[in-house]
Design an enzyme around this catalytic site. Structure first.
Site, short mmCIF file in Angstrom:
data_model
loop_
_atom_site.label_atom_id
_atom_site.label_comp_id
_atom_site.label_asym_id
_atom_site.label_seq_id
_atom_site.Cartn_x
_atom_site.Cartn_y
_atom_site.Cartn_z
N MET A 1 0.86 -1.19 0.00
CA MET A 1 0.00 0.00 0.00
C MET A 1 0.89 1.24 0.00
O MET A 1 0.46 2.33 0.39
CB MET A 1 -0.94 0.00 1.21
N GLY B 1 11.32 -2.80 5.22
CA GLY B 1 10.63 -4.10 5.20
C GLY B 1 10.14 -4.42 3.79
O GLY B 1 10.30 -5.54 3.29
N HIS B 2 9.54 -3.42 3.12
CA HIS B 2 9.08 -3.64 1.74
C HIS B 2 10.28 -3.88 0.81
O HIS B 2 10.22 -4.75 -0.05
CB HIS B 2 8.35 -2.38 1.22
N GLY C 1 5.14 -9.90 3.86
CA GLY C 1 5.85 -9.87 5.14
C GLY C 1 5.07 -10.65 6.20
O GLY C 1 3.85 -10.56 6.27
O1 PAF Z 1 -0.12 -5.84 3.51
C1 PAF Z 1 -0.53 -4.89 2.80
O2 PAF Z 1 0.17 -3.89 2.57
C2 PAF Z 1 -1.92 -4.98 2.17
O3 PAF Z 1 -2.81 -5.60 3.03
C3 PAF Z 1 -1.92 -5.66 0.79
C4 PAF Z 1 -1.48 -7.11 0.86
C5 PAF Z 1 -1.00 -4.89 -0.15
C6 PAF Z 1 -3.34 -5.63 0.20
O4 PAF Z 1 -3.82 -4.34 0.06
#
Ligand code: PAF
Length: 289
Positions: free
Chosen positions: A32, A38-39, A151
């Site tokens: 999002m 972390g991403h 994650g």
């Molecule tokens: O974990 C997240 O950031 C959200 O729940 C996801 C998996 C991108 C779905 O909108």
């Protein structure tokens, strides 16, 4: 490496088909936005396991409840694209509008996984997981990834999505990546930016609490869930700001509550804690010896 930014779902699918035509596999990291280390760790893993990496950035309205932080949720698309370009591992960003993901306005078609969302975040955020499964199913349909990376801080989300993917016959392998933490143990989260200095200092107790559960289960033979929850709460006792949302232990397979742990069982110890508008979660997964 050039980073394509795509906002149209048909163009996104065409991009994926071109990659398959050249014999490439695709790794998807759904996010999002408000990207943090972390991403970027998920993107690193995706680059190791797939030829081409797509990061989706979409603040999904259907997974937020009426009194949650949808409006306030950080939207930092330019910075996110910049961070991905600097990292140099992603090939495409899919950043659709709400209209693109929900083309007919009010959504009528849902993907829902029964039971696994009955407790933990599913109980305190009614409708949340239905929004997550619906949007991720749509991302899978549009991008058709070979693998998708999530994650494990959101362990319940991961287990629900894995179940959905198997039962919907999506041809994608779901990979859960261990939580990335600050030096003191606080799990990285886009919502940590809501914390003030005092809350940030106290928030570290969450990671101590879930590690204590793991320690008691794996190294001290504790099998009584009541005792484990007591020990987890004791670690949170020093927090003077905010309130507990939940502190729970569930069976790691079906995510249902249990009273006594049995050998060989996988166990999820999970916490949600509210500091003002920041609702933070953390968990540990243990295997009962
Ligand atoms: O974990 C997240 O950031 C959200 O729940 C996801 C998996 C991108 C779905 O909108």
């Amino acid at each position: 490496m050039s980073l394509e930014v795509i906002s149209n779902s048909k163009e996104m699918t065409a991009w994926s088909i071109r990659q398959f035509g050249s014999g490439h596999s695709i790794g998807l990291v759904p996010t999002m936005g408000a990207l943090h280390r972390g991403h970027l760790r998920l993107v690193d893993e995706a680059a190791l396991g797939s030829d081409k990496v797509v990061v989706s950035i979409f603040v999904n309205p259907t997974q937020f409840g009426p009194n949650e932080d949808l409006e306030a949720y950080p939207r930092t698309l330019n910075e996110d694209i910049q961070a991905l370009a600097e990292q140099g591992k992603a090939h495409a960003v899919f950043a659709p509008s709400v209209r693109e993901m929900y083309p007919l306005g009010v959504n009528k078609t849902w993907v829902f996984v029964d039971q696994l969302g009955d407790y933990l975040c599913g109980a305190s955020r009614p409708g949340h997981f239905r929004g997550v499964t619906t949007v991720v199913a749509r991302l899978f349909a549009i991008i058709q990834p070979t693998k998708s990376y999530f994650g494990l801080k959101d362990a319940q989300q991961f287990f629900i999505l894995r179940r959905m993917s198997i039962e919907m016959s999506f041809q994608v392998e779901l990979i859960g990546i261990p939580t990335v933490r600050e030096v003191d143990g606080l799990a990285l989260s886009s919502r940590n930016r809501y914390l003030n200095a005092a809350e940030r200092e106290q928030a570290v107790a969450l990671s101590r609490s879930v590690s204590e559960a793991k320690n008691l289960i794996e190294h001290h033979g504790e099998t009584k869930v009541e005792k484990l929850i007591e020990a987890m709460k004791a670690e949170l006792a020093g927090i003077t700001l905010g309130v507990i949302d939940y502190v729970e232990i569930v069976d790691g397979e079906n995510l249902q509550p249990c009273k006594v742990l049995t050998p060989g069982m996988s166990v999820l110890a999970a916490i949600a804690y509210k500091f003002g508008k920041a609702r933070l979660i953390d968990n540990s997964i243990s295997l009962v010896p």
